[in-house]
Design an enzyme around this catalytic site. Sequence first.
Site, short mmCIF file in Angstrom:
data_model
loop_
_atom_site.label_atom_id
_atom_site.label_comp_id
_atom_site.label_asym_id
_atom_site.label_seq_id
_atom_site.Cartn_x
_atom_site.Cartn_y
_atom_site.Cartn_z
N ASP A 17 2.79 4.01 -3.08
CA ASP A 17 4.12 4.46 -2.27
C ASP A 17 4.24 3.93 -0.91
O ASP A 17 5.98 3.78 -0.19
CB ASP A 17 3.63 5.80 -1.82
CG ASP A 17 4.28 6.84 -1.33
OD1 ASP A 17 5.79 6.24 -1.28
OD2 ASP A 17 4.28 8.23 -0.58
N ASP A 24 -3.84 -3.90 3.49
CA ASP A 24 -3.32 -4.19 5.09
C ASP A 24 -2.75 -5.73 4.96
O ASP A 24 -2.27 -6.16 5.19
CB ASP A 24 -4.44 -4.05 6.38
CG ASP A 24 -6.18 -4.67 5.63
OD1 ASP A 24 -6.24 -5.55 5.22
OD2 ASP A 24 -7.17 -4.47 6.81
N TYR A 62 -3.56 11.50 -3.32
CA TYR A 62 -2.80 13.11 -3.33
C TYR A 62 -2.63 13.96 -4.55
O TYR A 62 -2.18 14.88 -4.36
CB TYR A 62 -1.41 12.06 -3.80
CG TYR A 62 -0.52 11.08 -2.88
CD1 TYR A 62 -1.00 11.36 -1.34
CD2 TYR A 62 0.55 10.57 -3.49
CE1 TYR A 62 -0.47 10.47 -0.83
CE2 TYR A 62 1.12 9.73 -2.28
CZ TYR A 62 0.41 9.91 -0.94
OH TYR A 62 1.08 8.49 -0.29
N LYS A 81 -8.65 -1.36 -0.79
CA LYS A 81 -9.64 -1.57 0.28
C LYS A 81 -10.67 -1.60 -0.02
O LYS A 81 -11.43 -0.50 -0.12
CB LYS A 81 -8.75 -0.29 1.17
CG LYS A 81 -9.32 -0.36 2.50
CD LYS A 81 -8.58 -0.89 3.03
CE LYS A 81 -9.38 -1.22 5.00
NZ LYS A 81 -8.51 -2.67 5.06
N ASP A 121 8.19 0.95 -0.89
CA ASP A 121 9.12 1.14 0.29
C ASP A 121 9.23 0.42 1.49
O ASP A 121 9.77 -0.63 1.74
CB ASP A 121 8.81 2.44 1.60
CG ASP A 121 9.23 3.65 0.86
OD1 ASP A 121 9.89 4.00 -0.27
OD2 ASP A 121 10.08 4.78 1.91
#
Length: 355
Positions: A242, A218, A138, A186, A246
Amino acid sequence: MAYKIAVIAGDGIGPEVIAEAVKMLKHVRSDIEFEEALVGGAAYDATGHPLPETTLDLCRSADAVLLGAVGGPKWDQIPDPKLRPEVGALLPLRSELNLYANVRPAKAFGALVDASPVKLGPAGIDLIVMRELTGGIYFGEPRERREGGNYAVDSMVYRRSEVERIAQRAFDVARTRHRRIVSVDKANVLETSRLWREVVDEMAQGNPDVNVSHMLVDNCAMQLVRDPSQFDVILTENMFGDILSDEAAMITGSLGLLPSASLGDPKAGTVFGMYEPIHGSAPDIAGQNRANPIAAIMSAAMLLQYTCDDTASSQRIEAAVEAVLQKGIRTSDIAGTSEPVGTRQMGDAILAALE
Ligand code: NAD
């Protein structure tokens, strides 16, 4: 006074829910000084900017910030995006205050466990996502379009120091819980993840009292749905955090009840942080005494735990919320078919349970 708290209630239901949170803090501690300032649309209307310098100065001088929510349709049309509440106030608050550690607990209250969209086992869900908040994709450079707009690039960048400081926070938080960290990355594909894993492994050696394991992102997304009770603290970078926070929030079944903390470096011996509910300003119910104040009240409980190092008061508030929910007292968002109470009545019931 031992602590100074900047109270920036913001827009919509922000002032309504923050008033209830402040009531709890005043009840459990007498050594907190509260100073209010404008932020968001309310600040834009009064001063022409959603984050006036006076508000930022107050936040800088405080031990913690209690934030309601900002934004609403009234300010969506402001032509300069930098003057819109979300972009012009929230993001600069995080970066100016160097709040690099986002702490999002996902815990299902016993009384609401059936609200989860996932079939929870007896252990339910009680975990914390520790998300790096000011680095990664980001913020990385370059980010641009080339070839006439047909080629886009974002850059995922991490420095060792950025990984070290968020990992240190995760170790600190894990020590207040079950001392288990799952670091999510990852590393089978990304170089930033390989650095992340290397640093976390090095730090694990210096923190042998905390159990550290690694999981690919994942797999983590899948494991959260399969059995969320396996997690205590999830440590991860900005974008993965992020998404996973959620997902974890939704598994609790009650997005509107959840708090968050964004922590910076310790200041004068206390942990500096900004505490806020994860919901927005809910313009559809603002000013109607209908908002659920529990997310804001739980944010105040996090403030007590992290900034005031007062776990006892924090747990008292959490127990009072649980007791009120057990009694079947509900605001309209979680009432189902029962008769709802208003924002102030919910706050009063929790206060009474505290007493
Ligand atoms: P929202 O979270 O404000 O509302 C979504 C839905 O949930 C609405 O129906 C609302 O009534 C309900 N809701 C939210 N909080 C509730 C509570 N405490 N009690 C009962 N019901 C509640 O999200 P949105 O509608 O997408 O956004 C509204 C405004 O808030 C937008 O301007 C958005 O940009 C802003 N926003 C701000 C923040 C923040 O300040 N951190 C976060 C998210 C959204």
